[in-house]
Design a protein around this motif. Sequence first.
Motif, PDB file in Angstrom:
ATOM      1  N   ASP A 106      -4.423   9.264   1.725  1.00 58.03           N
ATOM      2  CA  ASP A 106      -3.334  10.235   1.915  1.00 58.03           C
ATOM      3  C   ASP A 106      -2.070   9.751   1.215  1.00 58.03           C
ATOM      4  N   LEU A 107      -1.765   8.461   1.344  1.00 58.87           N
ATOM      5  CA  LEU A 107      -0.597   7.896   0.681  1.00 58.87           C
ATOM      6  C   LEU A 107      -0.727   8.008  -0.832  1.00 58.87           C
ATOM      7  N   ALA A 108      -1.893   7.666  -1.345  1.00 55.34           N
ATOM      8  CA  ALA A 108      -2.108   7.712  -2.797  1.00 55.34           C
ATOM      9  C   ALA A 108      -1.941   9.124  -3.343  1.00 55.34           C
ATOM     10  N   ARG A 109      -2.456  10.100  -2.603  1.00 55.25           N
ATOM     11  CA  ARG A 109      -2.421  11.483  -3.084  1.00 55.25           C
ATOM     12  C   ARG A 109      -1.056  12.146  -2.881  1.00 55.25           C
ATOM     13  N   SER A 110      -0.200  11.508  -2.094  1.00 53.26           N
ATOM     14  CA  SER A 110       1.136  12.084  -1.865  1.00 53.26           C
ATOM     15  C   SER A 110       2.208  11.390  -2.696  1.00 53.26           C
ATOM     16  N   GLY A 111       1.764  10.677  -3.744  1.00 49.03           N
ATOM     17  CA  GLY A 111       2.711  10.059  -4.667  1.00 49.03           C
ATOM     18  C   GLY A 111       2.957   8.587  -4.433  1.00 49.03           C
ATOM     19  N   GLY A 112       2.252   7.992  -3.480  1.00 44.53           N
ATOM     20  CA  GLY A 112       2.490   6.585  -3.174  1.00 44.53           C
ATOM     21  C   GLY A 112       1.434   5.641  -3.694  1.00 44.53           C
ATOM     22  N   PHE A 113       0.690   6.061  -4.714  1.00 43.45           N
ATOM     23  CA  PHE A 113      -0.415   5.224  -5.189  1.00 43.45           C
ATOM     24  C   PHE A 113       0.053   3.851  -5.650  1.00 43.45           C
ATOM     25  N   ASP A 114       1.215   3.774  -6.290  1.00 43.86           N
ATOM     26  CA  ASP A 114       1.699   2.488  -6.794  1.00 43.86           C
ATOM     27  C   ASP A 114       1.988   1.488  -5.673  1.00 43.86           C
ATOM     28  N   LYS A 115       2.063   1.963  -4.430  1.00 40.21           N
ATOM     29  CA  LYS A 115       2.302   1.063  -3.299  1.00 40.21           C
ATOM     30  C   LYS A 115       0.995   0.453  -2.768  1.00 40.21           C
ATOM     31  N   ILE A 116      -0.138   1.011  -3.184  1.00 38.93           N
ATOM     32  CA  ILE A 116      -1.413   0.608  -2.587  1.00 38.93           C
ATOM     33  C   ILE A 116      -1.758  -0.839  -2.913  1.00 38.93           C
ATOM     34  N   MET A 117      -1.821  -1.189  -4.185  1.00 36.43           N
ATOM     35  CA  MET A 117      -2.268  -2.539  -4.548  1.00 36.43           C
ATOM     36  C   MET A 117      -1.309  -3.627  -4.076  1.00 36.43           C
ATOM     37  N   PRO A 118       0.033  -3.465  -4.214  1.00 40.16           N
ATOM     38  CA  PRO A 118       0.901  -4.511  -3.659  1.00 40.16           C
ATOM     39  C   PRO A 118       0.679  -4.750  -2.169  1.00 40.16           C
ATOM     40  N   THR A 119       0.355  -3.684  -1.432  1.00 42.60           N
ATOM     41  CA  THR A 119       0.079  -3.826  -0.001  1.00 42.60           C
ATOM     42  C   THR A 119      -1.244  -4.548   0.237  1.00 42.60           C
ATOM     43  N   MET A 120      -2.231  -4.297  -0.646  1.00 41.93           N
ATOM     44  CA  MET A 120      -3.557  -4.881  -0.479  1.00 41.93           C
ATOM     45  C   MET A 120      -3.634  -6.344  -0.907  1.00 41.93           C
ATOM     46  N   LEU A 121      -2.783  -6.749  -1.824  1.00 39.25           N
ATOM     47  CA  LEU A 121      -2.929  -8.079  -2.424  1.00 39.25           C
ATOM     48  C   LEU A 121      -3.016  -9.223  -1.409  1.00 39.25           C
ATOM     49  N   ILE A 135      -3.004 -13.288 -12.168  1.00 42.93           N
ATOM     50  CA  ILE A 135      -3.990 -12.705 -11.255  1.00 42.93           C
ATOM     51  C   ILE A 135      -3.452 -11.430 -10.631  1.00 42.93           C
ATOM     52  N   THR A 136      -2.232 -11.473 -10.090  1.00 43.26           N
ATOM     53  CA  THR A 136      -1.679 -10.279  -9.440  1.00 43.26           C
ATOM     54  C   THR A 136      -1.435  -9.162 -10.451  1.00 43.26           C
ATOM     55  N   GLY A 137      -0.996  -9.531 -11.647  1.00 48.35           N
ATOM     56  CA  GLY A 137      -0.769  -8.520 -12.676  1.00 48.35           C
ATOM     57  C   GLY A 137      -2.048  -7.831 -13.091  1.00 48.35           C
ATOM     58  N   LEU A 138      -3.130  -8.605 -13.214  1.00 48.24           N
ATOM     59  CA  LEU A 138      -4.423  -8.012 -13.563  1.00 48.24           C
ATOM     60  C   LEU A 138      -4.900  -7.079 -12.457  1.00 48.24           C
ATOM     61  N   ALA A 139      -4.784  -7.501 -11.194  1.00 55.24           N
ATOM     62  CA  ALA A 139      -5.213  -6.655 -10.080  1.00 55.24           C
ATOM     63  C   ALA A 139      -4.452  -5.334 -10.071  1.00 55.24           C
ATOM     64  N   LYS A 140      -3.152  -5.392 -10.299  1.00 59.58           N
ATOM     65  CA  LYS A 140      -2.348  -4.170 -10.306  1.00 59.58           C
ATOM     66  C   LYS A 140      -2.705  -3.275 -11.494  1.00 59.58           C
ATOM     67  N   ASP A 141      -2.956  -3.888 -12.645  1.00 61.49           N
ATOM     68  CA  ASP A 141      -3.268  -3.079 -13.830  1.00 61.49           C
ATOM     69  C   ASP A 141      -4.648  -2.442 -13.719  1.00 61.49           C
ATOM     70  N   MET A 142      -5.616  -3.156 -13.152  1.00 55.50           N
ATOM     71  CA  MET A 142      -6.930  -2.550 -12.933  1.00 55.50           C
ATOM     72  C   MET A 142      -6.802  -1.344 -12.006  1.00 55.50           C
ATOM     73  N   ALA A 143      -5.983  -1.484 -10.960  1.00 58.82           N
ATOM     74  CA  ALA A 143      -5.789  -0.366 -10.030  1.00 58.82           C
ATOM     75  C   ALA A 143      -5.185   0.833 -10.743  1.00 58.82           C
ATOM     76  N   ARG A 144      -4.198   0.581 -11.605  1.00 60.48           N
ATOM     77  CA  ARG A 144      -3.594   1.696 -12.353  1.00 60.48           C
ATOM     78  C   ARG A 144      -4.620   2.408 -13.220  1.00 60.48           C
ATOM     79  N   MET A 145      -5.539   1.658 -13.799  1.00 59.42           N
ATOM     80  CA  MET A 145      -6.561   2.270 -14.646  1.00 59.42           C
ATOM     81  C   MET A 145      -7.532   3.128 -13.836  1.00 59.42           C
ATOM     82  N   VAL A 146      -7.856   2.716 -12.619  1.00 61.96           N
ATOM     83  CA  VAL A 146      -8.739   3.523 -11.766  1.00 61.96           C
ATOM     84  C   VAL A 146      -8.025   4.789 -11.319  1.00 61.96           C
ATOM     85  N   GLY A 147      -6.759   4.668 -10.927  1.00 59.03           N
ATOM     86  CA  GLY A 147      -5.946   5.831 -10.588  1.00 59.03           C
ATOM     87  C   GLY A 147      -6.175   6.350  -9.180  1.00 59.03           C
ATOM     88  N   ALA A 148      -5.305   7.248  -8.762  1.00 61.98           N
ATOM     89  CA  ALA A 148      -5.318   7.755  -7.390  1.00 61.98           C
ATOM     90  C   ALA A 148      -6.595   8.528  -7.068  1.00 61.98           C
TER      91      ALA A 148
END
Length: 231
Positions: A106-121, A135-148
């Motif tokens: 719900d957060l990802a689909r309401s515009g908060g996707f960029d908050k997901i990976m920092p919260t998960m790390l 390591i953290t930069g790669l994790a965040k960039d992989m998430a951006r590539m997968v997308g919401a």
Amino acid sequence: MGRALVLLPGLLNDHRLWSAQAAALAGLAEVMVGDLTQDDSLGAMAERVLGAAPASFALAGLSMGGYVAMEIMRRAPHRVERLALLDTTARPDLPEQTQRRKDAVDLARSGGFDKIMPTMLPLLLHPDHLRDEAITGLAKDMARMVGAEGFARQQAAIMARPDSRDSLAAIACPTLVLCGAEDGLTPPDRHDEMAALIRGARRVSIPHCGHLSPIEQPEAVSASLREWLSP
């Protein structure tokens, strides 16, 4: 070269999760990374991997990739020569885990996707690796590539996964069960459980390592996979 090796990423990961292992094992096997971003069920993910893979192959999956690997073992065990389950679990979600996943979608689909990976790390990495920007930069960039939307599809598949414990006894190929010693998301006892249920499974623990073992301790993971692949 002979052997084919299919590697399956986890939630919000792409092929780069396995970059170090693909390079380290290139002389031992023809490496392919499965695409787990397009489908919203483990069955569809498994069929996509099976459709792209050669007739027989070694199979390794991390986290969600492990769920897909177990689904492949139910559907086409005759095609899998060796199996490696990394930082994963055979158990289904608990209700509170499912609710957290729904809230994240719900957060990802309401515009908060960029908050997901920092919260998960903090759940994904050993505390020391939270300070490693590579390591953290790669994790965040992989998430951006997968997308919401890819994230939503993956979470739908994960939430609907079955309890795989009853099917593990049917696995007859050489099997490696590996996890980071400090994996807080799928803890070591979940891996002890899987290894006890799979006949002859080899259990490996990677020190100073959380849930994303292939990028947290790439050399140690590659060494374990090399030993698993060797005759």
